[in-house]
Design a protein around this motif. Structure first.
Motif, PDB file in Angstrom:
ATOM      1  N   VAL A  87      51.951 -24.585  39.348  1.00  0.00           N
ATOM      2  CA  VAL A  87      53.027 -23.915  38.622  1.00  0.00           C
ATOM      3  C   VAL A  87      53.560 -22.801  39.529  1.00  0.00           C
ATOM      4  O   VAL A  87      52.785 -22.139  40.221  1.00  0.00           O
ATOM      5  N   ILE A  88      54.890 -22.623  39.536  1.00  0.00           N
ATOM      6  CA  ILE A  88      55.486 -21.609  40.405  1.00  0.00           C
ATOM      7  C   ILE A  88      56.149 -20.526  39.560  1.00  0.00           C
ATOM      8  O   ILE A  88      56.932 -20.833  38.651  1.00  0.00           O
ATOM      9  N   THR A  99      71.258 -13.439  43.508  1.00  0.00           N
ATOM     10  CA  THR A  99      71.849 -13.485  44.855  1.00  0.00           C
ATOM     11  C   THR A  99      71.987 -14.938  45.311  1.00  0.00           C
ATOM     12  O   THR A  99      71.429 -15.844  44.691  1.00  0.00           O
ATOM     13  N   ASP A 100      72.705 -15.117  46.413  1.00  0.00           N
ATOM     14  CA  ASP A 100      72.866 -16.456  47.000  1.00  0.00           C
ATOM     15  C   ASP A 100      71.527 -17.080  47.342  1.00  0.00           C
ATOM     16  O   ASP A 100      71.292 -18.265  47.080  1.00  0.00           O
ATOM     17  N   ALA A 101      70.683 -16.256  47.941  1.00  0.00           N
ATOM     18  CA  ALA A 101      69.367 -16.762  48.343  1.00  0.00           C
ATOM     19  C   ALA A 101      68.595 -17.241  47.112  1.00  0.00           C
ATOM     20  O   ALA A 101      67.954 -18.299  47.149  1.00  0.00           O
ATOM     21  N   ASP A 102      68.691 -16.472  46.021  1.00  0.00           N
ATOM     22  CA  ASP A 102      68.021 -16.885  44.779  1.00  0.00           C
ATOM     23  C   ASP A 102      68.506 -18.268  44.356  1.00  0.00           C
ATOM     24  O   ASP A 102      67.709 -19.138  43.998  1.00  0.00           O
ATOM     25  N   ALA A 103      69.817 -18.441  44.391  1.00  0.00           N
ATOM     26  CA  ALA A 103      70.391 -19.700  43.921  1.00  0.00           C
ATOM     27  C   ALA A 103      69.912 -20.872  44.774  1.00  0.00           C
ATOM     28  O   ALA A 103      69.571 -21.940  44.251  1.00  0.00           O
ATOM     29  N   GLN A 104      69.873 -20.659  46.092  1.00  0.00           N
ATOM     30  CA  GLN A 104      69.437 -21.750  46.974  1.00  0.00           C
ATOM     31  C   GLN A 104      67.972 -22.095  46.760  1.00  0.00           C
ATOM     32  O   GLN A 104      67.594 -23.267  46.753  1.00  0.00           O
ATOM     33  N   VAL A 105      67.159 -21.069  46.628  1.00  0.00           N
ATOM     34  CA  VAL A 105      65.732 -21.331  46.420  1.00  0.00           C
ATOM     35  C   VAL A 105      65.507 -21.975  45.054  1.00  0.00           C
ATOM     36  O   VAL A 105      64.678 -22.886  44.915  1.00  0.00           O
ATOM     37  N   ALA A 106      66.276 -21.529  44.053  1.00  0.00           N
ATOM     38  CA  ALA A 106      66.157 -22.147  42.729  1.00  0.00           C
ATOM     39  C   ALA A 106      66.449 -23.643  42.824  1.00  0.00           C
ATOM     40  O   ALA A 106      65.769 -24.465  42.198  1.00  0.00           O
ATOM     41  N   ASP A 107      67.438 -24.006  43.643  1.00  0.00           N
ATOM     42  CA  ASP A 107      67.764 -25.426  43.874  1.00  0.00           C
ATOM     43  C   ASP A 107      66.572 -26.189  44.431  1.00  0.00           C
ATOM     44  O   ASP A 107      66.237 -27.279  43.977  1.00  0.00           O
ATOM     45  N   MET A 108      65.986 -25.584  45.453  1.00  0.00           N
ATOM     46  CA  MET A 108      64.815 -26.218  46.080  1.00  0.00           C
ATOM     47  C   MET A 108      63.709 -26.452  45.068  1.00  0.00           C
ATOM     48  O   MET A 108      63.098 -27.519  45.021  1.00  0.00           O
ATOM     49  N   LEU A 109      63.466 -25.427  44.287  1.00  0.00           N
ATOM     50  CA  LEU A 109      62.371 -25.515  43.320  1.00  0.00           C
ATOM     51  C   LEU A 109      62.684 -26.584  42.279  1.00  0.00           C
ATOM     52  O   LEU A 109      61.820 -27.362  41.887  1.00  0.00           O
ATOM     53  N   ARG A 110      63.926 -26.622  41.822  1.00  0.00           N
ATOM     54  CA  ARG A 110      64.298 -27.593  40.789  1.00  0.00           C
ATOM     55  C   ARG A 110      64.099 -29.002  41.321  1.00  0.00           C
ATOM     56  O   ARG A 110      63.529 -29.865  40.654  1.00  0.00           O
ATOM     57  N   ARG A 111      64.548 -29.237  42.568  1.00  0.00           N
ATOM     58  CA  ARG A 111      64.419 -30.582  43.140  1.00  0.00           C
ATOM     59  C   ARG A 111      62.969 -31.005  43.311  1.00  0.00           C
ATOM     60  O   ARG A 111      62.645 -32.183  43.295  1.00  0.00           O
ATOM     61  N   SER A 112      62.091 -30.035  43.497  1.00  0.00           N
ATOM     62  CA  SER A 112      60.678 -30.379  43.722  1.00  0.00           C
ATOM     63  C   SER A 112      60.033 -30.960  42.470  1.00  0.00           C
ATOM     64  O   SER A 112      59.026 -31.650  42.553  1.00  0.00           O
ATOM     65  N   GLY A 113      60.626 -30.663  41.313  1.00  0.00           N
ATOM     66  CA  GLY A 113      60.045 -31.171  40.078  1.00  0.00           C
ATOM     67  C   GLY A 113      58.814 -30.388  39.607  1.00  0.00           C
ATOM     68  O   GLY A 113      58.227 -30.697  38.578  1.00  0.00           O
ATOM     69  N   LYS A 114      58.419 -29.398  40.365  1.00  0.00           N
ATOM     70  CA  LYS A 114      57.261 -28.578  39.944  1.00  0.00           C
ATOM     71  C   LYS A 114      57.665 -27.682  38.778  1.00  0.00           C
ATOM     72  O   LYS A 114      58.790 -27.191  38.738  1.00  0.00           O
ATOM     73  N   PRO A 115      56.753 -27.430  37.850  1.00  0.00           N
ATOM     74  CA  PRO A 115      57.061 -26.484  36.780  1.00  0.00           C
ATOM     75  C   PRO A 115      57.327 -25.084  37.344  1.00  0.00           C
ATOM     76  O   PRO A 115      56.581 -24.613  38.196  1.00  0.00           O
ATOM     77  N   VAL A 116      58.429 -24.485  36.888  1.00  0.00           N
ATOM     78  CA  VAL A 116      58.795 -23.149  37.364  1.00  0.00           C
ATOM     79  C   VAL A 116      58.919 -22.217  36.168  1.00  0.00           C
ATOM     80  O   VAL A 116      59.492 -22.581  35.150  1.00  0.00           O
ATOM     81  N   VAL A 117      58.340 -21.036  36.293  1.00  0.00           N
ATOM     82  CA  VAL A 117      58.549 -20.006  35.270  1.00  0.00           C
ATOM     83  C   VAL A 117      59.446 -18.940  35.889  1.00  0.00           C
ATOM     84  O   VAL A 117      59.026 -18.185  36.773  1.00  0.00           O
TER      85      VAL A 117
END
Ligand code: GDP
Ligand code: GDP
Length: 441
Positions: A87-88, A99-117
Motif C-alpha cells: 500500500v502506498i 503541483t505538476d510533479a504531484d500530478a505526474q507521480v499520481a499518474d504513475m501510481l494510478r497506472r501501477s494498480g497498487k492501492p494508494v491512500v
C-alpha cells in the motif's frame, strides 16, 4: 500467518514525511540488532494500528540523479514504492497545493494498480482548510485524507484507510499450519534463489498456492517430499529495474525481513562464483536476529574448478564472514545441475527438528553439572559464580534459563562454554540457542 504488509510513503520534499515518520515513531521496533556488519539504516519501522503490525518504509532519503531534481526524486521514490510496497501513502502538502510533479507521480501510481491512500498534510485546522483539500480530488487517485502530522491529527483516519487495503486475516487452523515446514530462500539478487525453487518443483509433485496477502512477486510454493509438506517462501522478484537496482538493495532487505519472520528455516543462498560478501552477511544477519534455523547453501558450485581443498577453503571463508552464526549448516549445491539439491530436504528436516527440540530438565542438568566440574565457574574479587540449575523454557529457537547466584559474575565466555557443552551433548546443529541468566538467592 499472512506476510507482514509493507507500506511506503511517497511525497515531495518538505511535505512532512519525516514529521509523519516521527509521529509514528513511538511504535518503532528495531529490526536489526547486534549483528556486526548489519545495516543500521532506519529506512523502515514497524507500526501497529488496530492490532495489525505493518512495516512502514521511507522512500525519501534518495539522492536525485538528474537536473529536474524534485520530479526525478519523486519518480524514484514512486518506483521503489511500487516495487516493494503493498500500500502506498501519497503525501501532499496543503500549503503548496497540487503541483505538476504531484500530478505526474499520481499518474504513475494510478497506472501501477497498487492501492494508494492520498493524504494531504498540514491541514492544521480542518474548519479553515477543508475547501482547499477538495483540490486534491483532481489528482484522480481517490479521496484525500486530511492530516496534520505536526499536530498528530487525522493520523488514525489515514492508518485506517491503509489497513483497509490489507488482505483479510485468513482463519487457518493452527494445526494445518503446523505440519508445514516453512522455508525462506533468501540471498542477494542473482545468487540462484528462483533456480533452486524451480529445480525443487521440477523434481516433485507440487501445488503452487497464492497465499492471501502475497503480491505477485512473493509467491509461496508448496512442495510435498517424502510425505512432508514444505512451504518455500521466495523473496526473488525485484531485479527487473536495473537503473534503480542500487537503491533497491536496501529496500530488498525489508522484503527479506518479512519473509524471514514467517519462516522456520532460512536457506541463505551464496554465489560460489562471487565468494561470500558483506551483503551476504547482512542478509544472514536477518535470519540470525530472528532466531531462525539456518542453512547456508553455496550455489553455482558447478562453476568452481575444484581440488581437494575447495570445500574446506570455502567453508573457512563462510565461517569467517558469518562468524556470528557458527551453528549454521553449510551445503554446496548447484541449482543448474541439481547436484546435492535433494540433500537440502534432509538438512531442512534436521535443522527444523533441532530448532523445535526440547531437552528434559534432568538430562540437561546432568550435562550442566559435568560442565561445572570440567571447568570451574569464574569469580570476581573473591565472589564465586554459583550455577544452580538450568531449564529449557521455549523452542524455535531452543531457549534456556540458567539460575545463578549473581548475574554479573556470569561472564559471556562462560555462557558460551555452557552452550558448547549443550551442543556437544544434544546436537542442535543449524539452530541458534538462547540463554537467559536469572538470579536465585
Ligand atoms: P519531508 O521533507 O517530507 O520529510 O518534510 P518534513 O517532515 O521535514 O517537514 C517539512 C516542514 O513542514 C517542516 O518545517 C515541518 O515542521 C513542517 N510540517 C510538517 N508537518 C506539518 C503540519 O502538519 N503542519 C504544518 N503547519 N507544518 C508541518
Ligand atoms: P535469484 O535472483 O537469486 O532468484 O537468481 P536466479 O535463480 O534468477 O539465477 C540467476 C542466474 O544464475 C540465472 O542466470 C541462473 O541460470 C544462474 N544460476 C542459478 N543457479 C545456478 C547454478 O547452480 N549454476 C550456474 N552455473 N548458474 C546458476
Amino acid at each position: 500467518m499472512a506476510r507482514k504488509q509493507i507500506v511506503a510513503v511517497v511525497g515531495r520534499p518538505n511535505v512532512g514525511k519525516s514529521t509523519l515518520f516521527n509521529a509514528l515513531a513511538g511504535k518503532r521496533i528495531s529490526i536489526v540488532e547486534d549483528t556486526p556488519g548489519v545495516t543500521r539504516d532506519r529506512i523502515y519501522q514497524d507500526v501497529e494500528w488496530l492490532g495489525r503490525v505493518f512495516t512502514l518504509i521511507d522512500t525519501g532519503g534518495i539522492e536525485p540523479d538528474s537536473k529536474d531534481v524534485i520530479l526525478a526524486q519523486m519518480r524514484q521514490q514512486a518506483e521503489i514504492a511500487i516495487e516493494t510496497a503493498d500500500v502506498i501513502i501519497f503525501l501532499c502538502d496543503l500549503k503548496q497545493g497540487v503541483t505538476d510533479a504531484d500530478a505526474q507521480v499520481a499518474d504513475m501510481l494510478r497506472r501501477s494498480g497498487k492501492p494508494v491512500v492520498l493524504t494531504v498534510n498540514k491541514v492544521d485546522s480542518y474548519k479553515r482548510d477543508s475547501l482547499d483539500v477538495y483540490e486534491f480530488y483532481n489528482l484522480g487517485i481517490g479521496d484525500p485524507v486530511p492530516i496534520s502530522a505536526a499536530n498528530q491529527q487525522g493520523i488514525g483516519d489515514m492508518l485506517e484507510e491503509v489497513v483497509k487495503h490489507f488482505p483479510q486475516e485468513k482463519e487457518t487452523s493452527e494445526e494445518e499450519d503446523d505440519d508445514n515446514i516453512k522455508v525462506a530462500i533468501i540471498g542477494k539478487p542473482n545468487v540462484g534463489k528462483s533456480s533452486i525453487i524451480n529445480k525443487l518443483i521440477g523434481e516433485n509433485r507440487l501445488i503452487v498456492s497464492d497465499v492471501a496477502g502475497t503480491t505477485r512477486d512473493a509467491i509461496d510454493t508448496e512442495i510435498t517430499h517424502n510425505g512432508q509438506k514444505y512451504t518455500f517462501i521466495d523473496t526473488a522478484g525485484i531485479r527487473r529495474h536495473n537503473k534503480i537496482k542500487e537503491h533497491l538493495e536496501q529496500y530488498m532487505l525489508v522484503r527479506t525481513v518479512s519473509a524471514v519472520e514467517r519462516a522456520d528455516v532460512c536457506v541463505v543462498v551464496i554465489n560460489a562464483d562471487e565468494g561470500v560478501t558483506e551483503q551476504d552477511a547482512k542478509i544472514a544477519g536477518i535470519a540470525h536476529d530472528n532466531g531462525k534455523a539456518v542453512i547456508i547453501a553455496v550455489n553455482k558450485w558447478d562453476l568452481i574448478e575444484k581440488d581437494n581443498h575447495s570445500v574446506n577453503d570455502f567453508t573457512k571463508k563462510v565461517r569467517q564472514t558469518l562468524s556470528f552464526m557458527p551453528y549454521a549448516e553449510i551445503l554446496f549445491i548447484s541449482a543448474q545441475t541439481g547436484q546435492r539439491l535433494i540433500k537440502l530436504y534432509d538438512m531442512i528436516d534436521a535443522v527444523y527438528q533441532n530448532h523445535s527440540m526440547r531437552v528434559a530438565t534432568g538430562v540437561l542438568n546432568e550435562i550442566l553439572m559435568q560442565a561445572l566440574v570440567m571447568q570451574q565457574p569464574p569469580s570476581d574479587k573473591g565472589r564465586v559464580l554459583k550455577v544452580f540449575y538450568m531449564t529449557q523454557v521455549a523452542v524455535k529457537p531452543p531457549t534456556f534459563v540458567i539460575f545463578v547466584n549473581e548475574k554479573k559474575l556470569m561472564h559471556f565466555s562462560y555462557t558460551r562454554y555452557i552452550e558448547n557443552q549443550v551442543r556437544a551433548a544434544f546436537g542442535f546443529a543449524g539452530t541458534p540457542l538462547k540463554f537467559i541468566i536469572r538470579e536465585r538467592k
